[in-house]
Motif scaffolding. Structure first.
Motif, PDB file in Angstrom:
ATOM      1  N   ALA A 186       0.821  -1.222   0.000  1.00 28.70           N
ATOM      2  CA  ALA A 186       0.000   0.000   0.000  1.00 28.70           C
ATOM      3  C   ALA A 186       0.849   1.264   0.000  1.00 28.70           C
ATOM      4  O   ALA A 186       0.435   2.298   0.526  1.00 28.70           O
ATOM      5  N   HIS A 187       2.038   1.173  -0.605  1.00 28.24           N
ATOM      6  CA  HIS A 187       2.886   2.354  -0.762  1.00 28.24           C
ATOM      7  C   HIS A 187       2.596   3.090  -2.064  1.00 28.24           C
ATOM      8  O   HIS A 187       3.113   4.182  -2.290  1.00 28.24           O
ATOM      9  N   VAL A 188       1.781   2.473  -2.911  1.00 27.81           N
ATOM     10  CA  VAL A 188       1.353   3.080  -4.165  1.00 27.81           C
ATOM     11  C   VAL A 188      -0.146   2.903  -4.288  1.00 27.81           C
ATOM     12  O   VAL A 188      -0.689   1.839  -3.966  1.00 27.81           O
ATOM     13  N   SER A 189      -0.834   3.948  -4.735  1.00 27.73           N
ATOM     14  CA  SER A 189      -2.238   3.809  -5.118  1.00 27.73           C
ATOM     15  C   SER A 189      -2.333   3.980  -6.628  1.00 27.73           C
ATOM     16  O   SER A 189      -1.664   4.843  -7.203  1.00 27.73           O
ATOM     17  N   ALA A 190      -3.117   3.133  -7.285  1.00 26.53           N
ATOM     18  CA  ALA A 190      -3.247   3.168  -8.738  1.00 26.53           C
ATOM     19  C   ALA A 190      -4.709   2.934  -9.103  1.00 26.53           C
ATOM     20  O   ALA A 190      -5.279   1.900  -8.741  1.00 26.53           O
ATOM     21  N   SER A 191      -5.287   3.901  -9.809  1.00 25.02           N
ATOM     22  CA  SER A 191      -6.685   3.780 -10.212  1.00 25.02           C
ATOM     23  C   SER A 191      -6.796   3.981 -11.717  1.00 25.02           C
ATOM     24  O   SER A 191      -6.120   4.836 -12.291  1.00 25.02           O
ATOM     25  N   GLY A 192      -7.643   3.167 -12.358  1.00 15.09           N
ATOM     26  CA  GLY A 192      -7.827   3.265 -13.799  1.00 15.09           C
ATOM     27  C   GLY A 192      -7.204   2.081 -14.511  1.00 15.09           C
ATOM     28  O   GLY A 192      -6.211   1.504 -14.053  1.00 15.09           O
ATOM     29  N   GLU A 193      -7.773   1.722 -15.649  1.00 16.60           N
ATOM     30  CA  GLU A 193      -7.329   0.516 -16.340  1.00 16.60           C
ATOM     31  C   GLU A 193      -5.932   0.640 -16.933  1.00 16.60           C
ATOM     32  O   GLU A 193      -5.278  -0.362 -17.220  1.00 16.60           O
ATOM     33  N   ARG A 194      -5.447   1.863 -17.109  1.00  9.65           N
ATOM     34  CA  ARG A 194      -4.100   2.048 -17.651  1.00  9.65           C
ATOM     35  C   ARG A 194      -3.065   2.354 -16.575  1.00  9.65           C
ATOM     36  O   ARG A 194      -1.888   2.542 -16.896  1.00  9.65           O
ATOM     37  N   ALA A 195      -3.483   2.399 -15.335  1.00 10.25           N
ATOM     38  CA  ALA A 195      -2.586   2.835 -14.258  1.00 10.25           C
ATOM     39  C   ALA A 195      -1.743   1.682 -13.715  1.00 10.25           C
ATOM     40  O   ALA A 195      -1.671   1.444 -12.509  1.00 10.25           O
ATOM     41  N   ASP A 196      -1.075   0.993 -14.599  1.00  9.27           N
ATOM     42  CA  ASP A 196      -0.143  -0.073 -14.235  1.00  9.27           C
ATOM     43  C   ASP A 196       1.196   0.263 -14.864  1.00  9.27           C
ATOM     44  O   ASP A 196       1.363   0.159 -16.087  1.00  9.27           O
ATOM     45  N   LEU A 197       2.137   0.672 -14.048  1.00 10.22           N
ATOM     46  CA  LEU A 197       3.440   1.118 -14.565  1.00 10.22           C
ATOM     47  C   LEU A 197       4.494   0.017 -14.536  1.00 10.22           C
ATOM     48  O   LEU A 197       5.661   0.287 -14.823  1.00 10.22           O
ATOM     49  N   ALA A 198       4.111  -1.216 -14.221  1.00  8.98           N
ATOM     50  CA  ALA A 198       5.090  -2.290 -14.091  1.00  8.98           C
ATOM     51  C   ALA A 198       5.965  -2.431 -15.326  1.00  8.98           C
ATOM     52  O   ALA A 198       7.176  -2.682 -15.226  1.00  8.98           O
ATOM     53  N   GLY A 199       5.366  -2.258 -16.499  1.00 12.23           N
ATOM     54  CA  GLY A 199       6.115  -2.441 -17.738  1.00 12.23           C
ATOM     55  C   GLY A 199       7.048  -1.292 -18.072  1.00 12.23           C
ATOM     56  O   GLY A 199       7.855  -1.421 -19.009  1.00 12.23           O
ATOM     57  N   TYR A 200       6.970  -0.199 -17.325  1.00  9.24           N
ATOM     58  CA  TYR A 200       7.797   0.973 -17.614  1.00  9.24           C
ATOM     59  C   TYR A 200       8.885   1.186 -16.569  1.00  9.24           C
ATOM     60  O   TYR A 200       9.665   2.138 -16.679  1.00  9.24           O
ATOM     61  N   LEU A 201       8.912   0.337 -15.557  1.00  8.96           N
ATOM     62  CA  LEU A 201       9.853   0.510 -14.451  1.00  8.96           C
ATOM     63  C   LEU A 201      10.825  -0.667 -14.378  1.00  8.96           C
ATOM     64  O   LEU A 201      10.462  -1.786 -14.741  1.00  8.96           O
TER      65      LEU A 201
END
Length: 265
Positions: free
Chosen positions: A246-261
């Motif tokens: 719970a150190h990150v909050s992500a809302s929305g279907e595109r709010a997944d940054l795993a592939g960019y980090l």
């Protein structure tokens, strides 16, 4: 056909504040290192098989790069931008590792850091902010290179704190500078306007291709704190681990940054 979105202007950093931030964070590191015991210098870190002593040697090498570069003739003009600098680290990993280990073997860590700090202060003092330096990935202005030294100091202060269990202060300006630079690198690597990344109180950027919002609350929002963002951006933690904690909050279907980090490793 709608006009193309304007490319955002590069972020500007106040050279006077950047100089002060490097000096302040270096002082925090020196204070912490002076109090370490021989047993603590032998502790492992999260940086492969480096010990704390090798981490301190690497910090000295990173800050010492300023004096070493200023001792060389100035190139005619800048060649590299701040957003290009993080990409230069990966190909140099082997060389950096060897040099850090050699420094750690040859020098007592407290003396090495103290000497590095003195050389830095003497070298930087008389130089103008726009002095061009021969550095990797290409010639940069002193003012820009000191932004990268903020990043090196903040990231490795966090590594040092994690390894030793010590609480080490983070200079606010150095922390803000590091947060903003890494956020801007993400926006440059994943251009777009469908996701808003918020790292209060220091940075807000839009990234990732897709529908661009123009008003109201964005449909895809990622929010986290500065240290979590820095750890994500430099590979110290993973997207999944930060979400689970719970150190990150992500809302929305595109709010997944795993592939960019991470944006820097």
């Amino acid at each position: 056909m709608p006009p193309a979105a304007r490319k955002p202007r590069p972020r500007q950093y106040d050279p006077k504040k950047t100089r002060a931030a490097v000096a302040a964070q270096l002082d925090h590191v020196r204070d912490a290192v002076r109090e370490l015991t021989p047993e603590q210098f032998a502790l492992p870190t999260r940086l492969g098989d480096w010990t704390v002593q090798e981490l301190v040697a690497h910090l000295a090498m990173a800050v010492g790069a300023v004096a070493r570069s200023l001792a060389q003739p100035a190139p005619p003009q800048p060649e590299a931008t701040l957003l290009e600098w993080p990409s230069a680290s990966a190909p140099l990993a082997s060389s950096v590792d060897e040099r850090s280990r050699a420094l750690a073997t040859a020098h007592e860590p407290v003396d090495l850091l103290e000497r590095t700090a003195a050389e830095y202060t003497e070298a930087v003092g008389p130089e103008p902010d726009d002095r061009v330096m021969a550095v990797i990935p290409g010639a940069m202005r002193l003012s820009d290179f000191l932004v990268t030294r903020c990043l090196e100091l903040i990231v490795h202060t966090d590594d040092l704190a994690a390894a030793t269990g010590r609480e080490i202060p983070y200079d606010r300006q150095a922390l803000a500078t590091t947060t903003r630079l890494l956020a801007d690198v993400l926006a440059a690597r994943a251009p777009g306007g469908s996701v808003e990344v918020r790292v209060p109180p220091f940075a807000v950027v839009q990234c990732v291709e897709g529908p661009r919002h123009t008003r109201g609350t964005p449909p895809n929002v990622v929010e986290t704190d500065p240290l979590t963002w820095i750890r994500l951006a430099t590979g110290r933690t993973t997207w999944a681990a930060a979400l689970d904690a719970a150190h990150v909050s992500a809302s929305g279907e595109r709010a997944d940054l795993a592939g960019y980090l991470p944006v820097m490793s």
